[in-house]
Design a protein around this motif. Structure first.
Motif, PDB file in Angstrom:
ATOM      1  N   CYS A  37      89.495  19.075  58.074  1.00 16.80           N
ATOM      2  CA  CYS A  37      90.779  18.389  58.206  1.00 16.80           C
ATOM      3  C   CYS A  37      90.918  17.727  59.577  1.00 16.80           C
ATOM      4  O   CYS A  37      90.690  18.353  60.613  1.00 16.80           O
ATOM      5  CB  CYS A  37      91.917  19.387  57.986  1.00 16.80           C
ATOM      6  N   LEU A  38      91.297  16.452  59.553  1.00 17.12           N
ATOM      7  CA  LEU A  38      91.509  15.682  60.779  1.00 17.12           C
ATOM      8  C   LEU A  38      92.940  15.790  61.289  1.00 17.12           C
ATOM      9  O   LEU A  38      93.265  15.245  62.341  1.00 17.12           O
ATOM     10  CB  LEU A  38      91.183  14.204  60.536  1.00 17.12           C
ATOM     11  N   GLU A  39      93.797  16.465  60.505  1.00 17.26           N
ATOM     12  CA  GLU A  39      95.214  16.607  60.822  1.00 17.26           C
ATOM     13  C   GLU A  39      95.894  15.244  61.006  1.00 17.26           C
ATOM     14  O   GLU A  39      96.747  15.056  61.862  1.00 17.26           O
ATOM     15  CB  GLU A  39      95.405  17.499  62.051  1.00 17.26           C
ATOM     16  N   CYS A  40      95.515  14.305  60.143  1.00 20.79           N
ATOM     17  CA  CYS A  40      96.057  12.953  60.225  1.00 20.79           C
ATOM     18  C   CYS A  40      97.403  12.812  59.516  1.00 20.79           C
ATOM     19  O   CYS A  40      98.150  11.877  59.776  1.00 20.79           O
ATOM     20  CB  CYS A  40      95.055  11.952  59.659  1.00 20.79           C
ATOM     21  N   GLY A  41      97.686  13.726  58.564  1.00 18.16           N
ATOM     22  CA  GLY A  41      98.952  13.686  57.848  1.00 18.16           C
ATOM     23  C   GLY A  41      98.979  12.777  56.638  1.00 18.16           C
ATOM     24  O   GLY A  41     100.006  12.672  55.971  1.00 18.16           O
ATOM     25  N   THR A  42      97.874  12.136  56.321  1.00 21.33           N
ATOM     26  CA  THR A  42      97.835  11.241  55.166  1.00 21.33           C
ATOM     27  C   THR A  42      98.191  11.986  53.886  1.00 21.33           C
ATOM     28  O   THR A  42      98.950  11.487  53.056  1.00 21.33           O
ATOM     29  CB  THR A  42      96.448  10.588  55.026  1.00 21.33           C
ATOM     30  N   CYS A  43      97.693  13.192  53.735  1.00 17.73           N
ATOM     31  CA  CYS A  43      97.959  13.958  52.515  1.00 17.73           C
ATOM     32  C   CYS A  43      99.443  14.283  52.369  1.00 17.73           C
ATOM     33  O   CYS A  43      99.983  14.247  51.265  1.00 17.73           O
ATOM     34  CB  CYS A  43      97.128  15.237  52.491  1.00 17.73           C
ATOM     35  N   ILE A  44     100.098  14.579  53.480  1.00 18.97           N
ATOM     36  CA  ILE A  44     101.539  14.869  53.446  1.00 18.97           C
ATOM     37  C   ILE A  44     102.299  13.650  52.939  1.00 18.97           C
ATOM     38  O   ILE A  44     103.185  13.756  52.096  1.00 18.97           O
ATOM     39  CB  ILE A  44     102.060  15.282  54.830  1.00 18.97           C
ATOM     40  N   ASP A  45     101.940  12.489  53.460  1.00 19.16           N
ATOM     41  CA  ASP A  45     102.619  11.249  53.071  1.00 19.16           C
ATOM     42  C   ASP A  45     102.387  10.899  51.601  1.00 19.16           C
ATOM     43  O   ASP A  45     103.254  10.320  50.962  1.00 19.16           O
ATOM     44  CB  ASP A  45     102.137  10.087  53.946  1.00 19.16           C
ATOM     45  N   GLU A  46     101.227  11.248  51.071  1.00 24.34           N
ATOM     46  CA  GLU A  46     100.864  10.858  49.706  1.00 24.34           C
ATOM     47  C   GLU A  46     101.298  11.853  48.638  1.00 24.34           C
ATOM     48  O   GLU A  46     101.409  11.492  47.471  1.00 24.34           O
ATOM     49  CB  GLU A  46      99.349  10.650  49.610  1.00 24.34           C
ATOM     50  N   CYS A  47     101.555  13.096  48.989  1.00 23.12           N
ATOM     51  CA  CYS A  47     101.883  14.124  47.991  1.00 23.12           C
ATOM     52  C   CYS A  47     103.228  13.824  47.320  1.00 23.12           C
ATOM     53  O   CYS A  47     104.263  13.784  47.985  1.00 23.12           O
ATOM     54  CB  CYS A  47     101.924  15.504  48.634  1.00 23.12           C
ATOM     55  N   PRO A  48     103.230  13.635  45.989  1.00 24.63           N
ATOM     56  CA  PRO A  48     104.469  13.287  45.296  1.00 24.63           C
ATOM     57  C   PRO A  48     105.469  14.446  45.176  1.00 24.63           C
ATOM     58  O   PRO A  48     106.643  14.216  44.910  1.00 24.63           O
ATOM     59  CB  PRO A  48     103.998  12.838  43.915  1.00 24.63           C
ATOM     60  N   THR A  49     105.015  15.681  45.376  1.00 22.47           N
ATOM     61  CA  THR A  49     105.920  16.828  45.236  1.00 22.47           C
ATOM     62  C   THR A  49     106.282  17.472  46.575  1.00 22.47           C
ATOM     63  O   THR A  49     107.024  18.447  46.603  1.00 22.47           O
ATOM     64  CB  THR A  49     105.301  17.910  44.329  1.00 22.47           C
ATOM     65  N   GLY A  50     105.740  16.954  47.664  1.00 18.66           N
ATOM     66  CA  GLY A  50     106.015  17.547  48.970  1.00 18.66           C
ATOM     67  C   GLY A  50     105.401  18.923  49.122  1.00 18.66           C
ATOM     68  O   GLY A  50     105.911  19.772  49.843  1.00 18.66           O
ATOM     69  N   ALA A  51     104.276  19.159  48.448  1.00 17.44           N
ATOM     70  CA  ALA A  51     103.646  20.471  48.429  1.00 17.44           C
ATOM     71  C   ALA A  51     102.786  20.762  49.655  1.00 17.44           C
ATOM     72  O   ALA A  51     102.284  21.867  49.798  1.00 17.44           O
ATOM     73  CB  ALA A  51     102.798  20.619  47.166  1.00 17.44           C
ATOM     74  N   ILE A  52     102.619  19.789  50.524  1.00 17.13           N
ATOM     75  CA  ILE A  52     101.783  19.997  51.702  1.00 17.13           C
ATOM     76  C   ILE A  52     102.699  20.118  52.921  1.00 17.13           C
ATOM     77  O   ILE A  52     103.534  19.259  53.170  1.00 17.13           O
ATOM     78  CB  ILE A  52     100.765  18.851  51.885  1.00 17.13           C
ATOM     79  N   ILE A  53     102.490  21.212  53.650  1.00 18.62           N
ATOM     80  CA  ILE A  53     103.352  21.506  54.795  1.00 18.62           C
ATOM     81  C   ILE A  53     102.509  21.791  56.038  1.00 18.62           C
ATOM     82  O   ILE A  53     101.321  22.104  55.943  1.00 18.62           O
ATOM     83  CB  ILE A  53     104.270  22.717  54.508  1.00 18.62           C
ATOM     84  N   GLU A  54     103.145  21.691  57.195  1.00 24.97           N
ATOM     85  CA  GLU A  54     102.506  22.097  58.447  1.00 24.97           C
ATOM     86  C   GLU A  54     102.652  23.601  58.567  1.00 24.97           C
ATOM     87  O   GLU A  54     103.701  24.158  58.271  1.00 24.97           O
ATOM     88  CB  GLU A  54     103.174  21.422  59.632  1.00 24.97           C
ATOM     89  N   GLU A  55     101.586  24.258  58.995  1.00 28.10           N
ATOM     90  CA  GLU A  55     101.648  25.712  59.208  1.00 28.10           C
ATOM     91  C   GLU A  55     101.965  26.005  60.641  1.00 28.10           C
ATOM     92  O   GLU A  55     101.544  25.366  61.539  1.00 28.10           O
ATOM     93  CB  GLU A  55     100.320  26.374  58.863  1.00 28.10           C
TER      94      GLU A  55
END
Length: 55
Positions: A37-55
């Protein structure tokens, strides 16, 4: 900061397709390979359900 995919994941594959470093691992609920993981945040922006969070 690390990212985590929560139980809200629908396994739609949107995050996996958008990850520039192929750090998303497919499964019933997708997971993030923290070593890739590059910690770029692209996955957070693309997730349609908001299932990706920062730990």
């Amino acid at each position: 900061m690390a990212y985590k995919i929560t139980d809200d994941c629908l396994a739609c594959g949107t995050c996996k397709e958008s990850c520039p470093n192929e750090a998303i691992i497919e499964g019933d609920i997708y997971t993030i390979d923290q070593e890739k993981c590059l910690e770029c945040g692209t996955c957070i922006d693309e997730c349609p359900t908001g299932a990706i969070i920062e730990e």
